[in-house]
Design an enzyme around this catalytic site. Structure first.
Site, PDB file in Angstrom:
ATOM      1  N   LYS A   1     -10.881  -4.836  -3.979  1.00 16.85           N
ATOM      2  CA  LYS A   1     -11.971  -3.867  -4.148  1.00 16.85           C
ATOM      3  C   LYS A   1     -11.454  -2.454  -4.409  1.00 16.85           C
ATOM      4  CE  LYS A   1     -13.147  -4.597   0.734  1.00 16.85           C
ATOM      5  NZ  LYS A   1     -11.982  -4.473   1.558  1.00 16.85           N
TER       6      LYS A   1
ATOM      7  N   LYS B   1      -3.849 -10.195  -6.476  1.00 14.48           N
ATOM      8  CA  LYS B   1      -5.143 -10.594  -5.921  1.00 14.48           C
ATOM      9  C   LYS B   1      -6.269  -9.678  -6.399  1.00 14.48           C
ATOM     10  CE  LYS B   1      -5.381  -7.969  -1.645  1.00 14.48           C
ATOM     11  NZ  LYS B   1      -5.748  -7.825  -0.276  1.00 14.48           N
TER      12      LYS B   1
ATOM     13  N   LYS C   1       0.831  -1.218   0.000  1.00 13.28           N
ATOM     14  CA  LYS C   1       0.000   0.000   0.000  1.00 13.28           C
ATOM     15  C   LYS C   1       0.853   1.251   0.000  1.00 13.28           C
ATOM     16  CE  LYS C   1      -4.548  -1.410   1.447  1.00 13.28           C
ATOM     17  NZ  LYS C   1      -5.567  -1.458   2.462  1.00 13.28           N
TER      18      LYS C   1
HETATM   19  P1  TYM Z   1     -10.364  -6.899   3.599  1.00 13.96           P
HETATM   20  O1  TYM Z   1     -11.467  -5.946   3.860  1.00 13.96           O
HETATM   21  O2  TYM Z   1      -9.311  -6.503   2.613  1.00 13.96           O
HETATM   22  O3  TYM Z   1     -10.949  -8.285   3.116  1.00 13.96           O
HETATM   23  C1  TYM Z   1     -11.993  -8.936   3.830  1.00 13.96           C
HETATM   24  C2  TYM Z   1     -11.786 -10.441   3.771  1.00 13.96           C
HETATM   25  O4  TYM Z   1     -11.738 -10.879   2.407  1.00 13.96           O
HETATM   26  C3  TYM Z   1     -10.543 -11.620   2.187  1.00 13.96           C
HETATM   27  N1  TYM Z   1     -10.083 -11.340   0.820  1.00 13.96           N
HETATM   28  C4  TYM Z   1      -9.864 -12.264  -0.118  1.00 13.96           C
HETATM   29  N2  TYM Z   1      -9.991 -13.601  -0.098  1.00 13.96           N
HETATM   30  C5  TYM Z   1      -9.714 -14.277  -1.238  1.00 13.96           C
HETATM   31  N3  TYM Z   1      -9.313 -13.672  -2.393  1.00 13.96           N
HETATM   32  C6  TYM Z   1      -9.178 -12.326  -2.462  1.00 13.96           C
HETATM   33  N4  TYM Z   1      -8.794 -11.742  -3.586  1.00 13.96           N
HETATM   34  C7  TYM Z   1      -9.452 -11.565  -1.285  1.00 13.96           C
HETATM   35  N5  TYM Z   1      -9.429 -10.234  -1.002  1.00 13.96           N
HETATM   36  C8  TYM Z   1      -9.811 -10.111   0.291  1.00 13.96           C
HETATM   37  C9  TYM Z   1      -9.560 -11.093   3.205  1.00 13.96           C
HETATM   38  O5  TYM Z   1      -8.525 -12.019   3.467  1.00 13.96           O
HETATM   39  C10 TYM Z   1     -10.454 -10.871   4.406  1.00 13.96           C
HETATM   40  O6  TYM Z   1     -10.626 -12.074   5.124  1.00 13.96           O
HETATM   41  N6  TYM Z   1      -7.503  -6.187   7.607  1.00 13.96           N
HETATM   42  C11 TYM Z   1      -8.668  -6.856   7.107  1.00 13.96           C
HETATM   43  C12 TYM Z   1      -9.934  -6.492   7.869  1.00 13.96           C
HETATM   44  C13 TYM Z   1      -9.829  -6.695   9.333  1.00 13.96           C
HETATM   45  C14 TYM Z   1      -9.876  -7.952  10.003  1.00 13.96           C
HETATM   46  C15 TYM Z   1      -9.798  -7.622  11.401  1.00 13.96           C
HETATM   47  C16 TYM Z   1      -9.983  -9.280   9.579  1.00 13.96           C
HETATM   48  C17 TYM Z   1      -9.740  -5.719  10.270  1.00 13.96           C
HETATM   49  N7  TYM Z   1      -9.721  -6.265  11.521  1.00 13.96           N
HETATM   50  C18 TYM Z   1      -9.829  -8.636  12.358  1.00 13.96           C
HETATM   51  C19 TYM Z   1     -10.020 -10.289  10.561  1.00 13.96           C
HETATM   52  C20 TYM Z   1      -9.936  -9.960  11.925  1.00 13.96           C
HETATM   53  C21 TYM Z   1      -8.872  -6.480   5.664  1.00 13.96           C
HETATM   54  O7  TYM Z   1      -8.415  -5.457   5.209  1.00 13.96           O
HETATM   55  O8  TYM Z   1      -9.680  -7.333   4.968  1.00 13.96           O
END
Ligand code: TYM
Length: 331
Positions: free
Chosen positions: A199, A196, A114
């Site tokens: 969004k 990957k 990032k």
């Molecule tokens: P975030 O918002 O980027 O993504 C949410 C969830 O989706 C999964 N994910 C994917 N899985 C498969 N293929 C992909 N291309 C893909 N893109 C995203 C992510 O692994 C995630 O499970 N930091 C985290 C949010 C967060 C969080 C937490 C998660 C904040 N606090 C505590 C678990 C526990 C995040 O940015 O996910």
């Protein structure tokens, strides 16, 4: 509810959710709601690490809750809440930041990625983001964290912080384990299958949104990058585009890689892409319909947030108080 194992996960409302978020994380959430005590958070505080438009962010916060519900999470069986409505997240994050090393945070691949993409805004929040994520998880004495593969490194750091704190002050935090599904754990971009699906991608042809309309979904799959050898075979290294489509189809239909290869062997890429698109439309259409109904009733969504901030807050306060007492604060 009390003696069940606890599940915790969160998603950032930093954009509309993609098929990657769905297959890697959200679709697994409802499968856990009977057996576990589950909390799912709308991680809005995390989104500020990248500039957000306030009006859009507000809308996306509701959209994420609506999607949680539309994907099958029962608001009675799960605690679905908004991170910023539970102040303990920010409070514990400060404390844990004092038990996390600069070296650890600089090794986080998401930070490196990032900060190279937003070179004009490498803010301190982007750097300390994994500490807030550790606070999210550790506040709730979490046993398991269902996530996609890209979040594994952050979870390992949360574990390290918990272990370090427990060593210094005695048992305070449960040390959480990741739950990463075999299929769908890393869905790749449709145009650039070496990265990957995200969004926040600038190229809209790289991702499928959960709420995307069927025509667009079909078009995007038809345009998906493949290769020139013409064989529907899984080979992540040499055939990343085709492998990604196999992975998506398998995850949508609950089929193994071998089963997908067999079902499509000898077929042309064009026909395979159509089949993947159709499977995706079939899964997402009912979710989209329910999502639209829910978004028309913000009052209902606000009610859920309000009620659940209290429920989540009660768990979180308990851990925070314990931490404050252990480090020597006067309560
Ligand atoms: P975030 O918002 O980027 O993504 C949410 C969830 O989706 C999964 N994910 C994917 N899985 C498969 N293929 C992909 N291309 C893909 N893109 C995203 C992510 O692994 C995630 O499970 N930091 C985290 C949010 C967060 C969080 C937490 C998660 C904040 N606090 C505590 C678990 C526990 C995040 O940015 O996910």
């Amino acid at each position: 509810m009390e003696n069940k194992k606890r599940i915790y996960s969160a998603v950032q409302p930093s954009g509309m959710l993609t098929l990657g978020n769905y297959l890697g994380a959200i679709r697994n959430f409802p499968l856990l709601q009977e057996e576990y005590d589950c909390l799912y958070c709308v991680a809005n505080m995390h989104t500020l690490t990248v500039r957000q438009d306030p009006e859009l962010l507000r809308e996306r916060i509701y959209a994420l809750l609506a999607l949680y519900l539309a994907c099958g999470l029962d608001p009675e069986k799960n605690i679905l809440y908004l991170q910023s409505q539970v102040p303990a997240h920010a409070e514990l994050s400060w404390v844990l930041g004092c038990y996390t090393y600069m070296g650890e945070l600089s090794r986080m691949t998401q930070f490196k990625d990032k900060s190279s993409r937003h070179a004009d805004n490498i803010n301190a929040g982007l750097f300390t983001y994994p500490v807030l994520m550790a606070a999210d998880i550790l506040l709730y004495q979490t046993d398991f964290v269902p996530i996609g593969r890209d979040q594994k490194q952050h979870l390992e750091l949360a574990r390290d912080i918990a272990i370090r704190f427990n060593k210094l002050y005695g048992d305070t935090f449960k040390v959480p384990e990741p739950l990463i599904s075999k299929q769908g754990a890393k869905i790749m971009s449709l145009q650039e299958p070496n990265k990957k699906m995200s969004k926040s991608d600038e190229n809209v042809n790289n991702f499928i949104l959960i709420t995307e309309d069927p025509d667009k979904i079909m078009k995007k799959f038809k345009k998906a990058v493949t290769d020139s050898d013409g064989e529907i075979r899984y080979d992540e290294e040499n055939k990343p585009g085709v492998s990604n489509l196999i992975n998506i189809y398998g995850a949508l239909k609950n089929l193994s890689t071998e089963e997908v290869e067999k079902a499509f062997s000898g077929l042309r890429y064009g026909d395979f892409k159509t089949a993947v698109g159709e499977a995706c439309v079939e899964t997402l259409t009912p979710i989209r319909a329910r999502y639209e109904e829910l978004m028309a009733d913000k009052g209902y969504l606000d009610g859920i947030f309000k009620e659940n901030a209290v429920r989540a807050g009660a768990y979180a306060e308990k851990t925070l108080k314990d931490v404050y007492a252990k480090v020597g604060f006067v309560l």
